[in-house]
Design a protein around this motif. Structure first.
Motif, PDB file in Angstrom:
ATOM      1  N   ALA A 143       1.494   8.185   3.727  1.00 51.73           N
ATOM      2  CA  ALA A 143       0.243   7.994   4.583  1.00 51.73           C
ATOM      3  C   ALA A 143       0.479   8.354   6.002  1.00 51.73           C
ATOM      4  O   ALA A 143      -0.973   8.372   6.369  1.00 51.73           O
ATOM      5  CB  ALA A 143       0.386   6.346   4.226  1.00 51.73           C
ATOM      6  N   LEU A 144       1.716   9.020   6.283  1.00 50.99           N
ATOM      7  CA  LEU A 144       1.499   9.739   8.203  1.00 50.99           C
ATOM      8  C   LEU A 144       0.737  10.308   7.700  1.00 50.99           C
ATOM      9  O   LEU A 144       0.008  11.759   8.662  1.00 50.99           O
ATOM     10  CB  LEU A 144       2.714   9.915   8.201  1.00 50.99           C
TER      11      LEU A 144
ATOM     12  N   HIS B  81       9.719   5.226   1.521  1.00 51.03           N
ATOM     13  CA  HIS B  81      10.011   6.574   2.604  1.00 51.03           C
ATOM     14  C   HIS B  81       8.979   7.167   2.156  1.00 51.03           C
ATOM     15  O   HIS B  81       8.285   8.260   3.050  1.00 51.03           O
ATOM     16  CB  HIS B  81      11.291   7.135   2.782  1.00 51.03           C
ATOM     17  N   GLN B  82       8.829   7.728   0.643  1.00 53.95           N
ATOM     18  CA  GLN B  82       8.041   8.667   0.600  1.00 53.95           C
ATOM     19  C   GLN B  82       6.592   8.365   0.597  1.00 53.95           C
ATOM     20  O   GLN B  82       5.768   9.045   1.096  1.00 53.95           O
ATOM     21  CB  GLN B  82       8.148   8.895  -1.017  1.00 53.95           C
ATOM     22  N   GLY B  83       6.239   7.088  -0.202  1.00 52.92           N
ATOM     23  CA  GLY B  83       4.481   6.640   0.526  1.00 52.92           C
ATOM     24  C   GLY B  83       4.377   5.635   2.172  1.00 52.92           C
ATOM     25  O   GLY B  83       3.681   6.492   1.986  1.00 52.92           O
TER      26      GLY B  83
ATOM     27  N   LYS C  12       0.570  -1.299  -0.016  1.00 52.99           N
ATOM     28  CA  LYS C  12      -0.188  -0.240   0.275  1.00 52.99           C
ATOM     29  C   LYS C  12       1.008   1.019  -0.070  1.00 52.99           C
ATOM     30  O   LYS C  12       0.209   2.155  -0.294  1.00 52.99           O
ATOM     31  CB  LYS C  12      -0.842  -0.395   1.569  1.00 52.99           C
ATOM     32  N   LEU C  13       2.230   1.631   0.431  1.00 54.13           N
ATOM     33  CA  LEU C  13       3.097   2.091   0.846  1.00 54.13           C
ATOM     34  C   LEU C  13       4.060   2.604  -0.873  1.00 54.13           C
ATOM     35  O   LEU C  13       4.902   3.486  -0.888  1.00 54.13           O
ATOM     36  CB  LEU C  13       3.986   2.232   1.144  1.00 54.13           C
ATOM     37  N   ILE C  14       3.832   2.018  -1.423  1.00 58.98           N
ATOM     38  CA  ILE C  14       4.802   1.793  -2.462  1.00 58.98           C
ATOM     39  C   ILE C  14       3.991   1.068  -4.140  1.00 58.98           C
ATOM     40  O   ILE C  14       3.456   0.653  -4.206  1.00 58.98           O
ATOM     41  CB  ILE C  14       6.430   0.540  -2.812  1.00 58.98           C
TER      42      ILE C  14
ATOM     43  N   TYR D  25      11.917   5.259  10.322  1.00 59.72           N
ATOM     44  CA  TYR D  25      11.336   5.957   9.006  1.00 59.72           C
ATOM     45  C   TYR D  25      12.261   7.337   9.984  1.00 59.72           C
ATOM     46  O   TYR D  25      11.521   7.319  11.376  1.00 59.72           O
ATOM     47  CB  TYR D  25      10.235   5.712   8.665  1.00 59.72           C
ATOM     48  N   GLU D  26      12.735   8.434   9.584  1.00 60.97           N
ATOM     49  CA  GLU D  26      12.637   9.212  10.546  1.00 60.97           C
ATOM     50  C   GLU D  26      12.362  10.733   8.826  1.00 60.97           C
ATOM     51  O   GLU D  26      12.381   9.859   7.797  1.00 60.97           O
ATOM     52  CB  GLU D  26      14.685  10.107  10.499  1.00 60.97           C
ATOM     53  N   THR D  27      12.280  11.861   9.412  1.00 59.09           N
ATOM     54  CA  THR D  27      12.015  12.916   7.735  1.00 59.09           C
ATOM     55  C   THR D  27      12.782  12.717   7.150  1.00 59.09           C
ATOM     56  O   THR D  27      12.641  13.141   5.483  1.00 59.09           O
ATOM     57  CB  THR D  27      12.171  13.761   8.605  1.00 59.09           C
TER      58      THR D  27
END
Length: 145
Positions: A75-76, A69-71, A12-14, A29-31
């Motif tokens: 989502a966040l 990372h982008q996905g 769902k994220l990629i 995961y970090e910014t």
């Protein structure tokens, strides 16, 4: 501790879908950073007959780590993950190819984000050994309606 290890959640994220998925774990995961993992299966379109993940597979795993990372970032923010493309690959060196059954981890650090273009530097590791390093730019596709 792994944040996500479900194939369904990763899917769902990629934008990539089986049989072309080359990430199966979101570890950190970090910014401006991510660590993603991949357990290399025996049957995969980018595994060579010799049992090694191809060079194209290592590069695509690197690119999918950026996509993850982008996905996850989208989502966040309750947004649909974007589709993106590799814009350029720079100074990419592969020192060793991983085998089926190996687990690789890729750490990506974001250097710059501007107008949908993300520039990163990263390394692919097999255990503690760095097997590939490089830089990449990805471009988020504009949605067409």
């Amino acid at each position: 501790m792994t944040l996500i290890s479900s194939q369904e959640a990763i899917g769902k994220l990629i934008p990539q879908q089986p049989p072309f998925v080359l990430v199966d774990k979101l570890i950190t995961y970090e910014t401006d950073c991510i660590i993603a993992g991949f357990d290399i299966p025996e049957q995969h379109v980018l595994v060579e007959e010799s049992g090694f993940l191809s060079e194209a597979g290592v590069i695509e795993h690197f690119a999918q780590t950026i996509a993850l990372h982008q996905g996850y970032d989208y989502a966040l923010r309750n947004m649909r993950p974007p589709v993106g493309y590799i814009g350029s690959v720079k100074n990419f060196e592969i020192y060793e190819l991983p085998r089926t059954g190996d687990q690789i981890h890729t750490r990506i650090s974001i250097l710059q984000r501007l107008f949908g273009v993300t520039a990163v530097r990263g390394e692919v590791k097999l255990g503690e050994k760095i097997i590939a390093i490089g830089e990449m730019r990805t471009v988020i596709a504009k949605e067409t309606e």
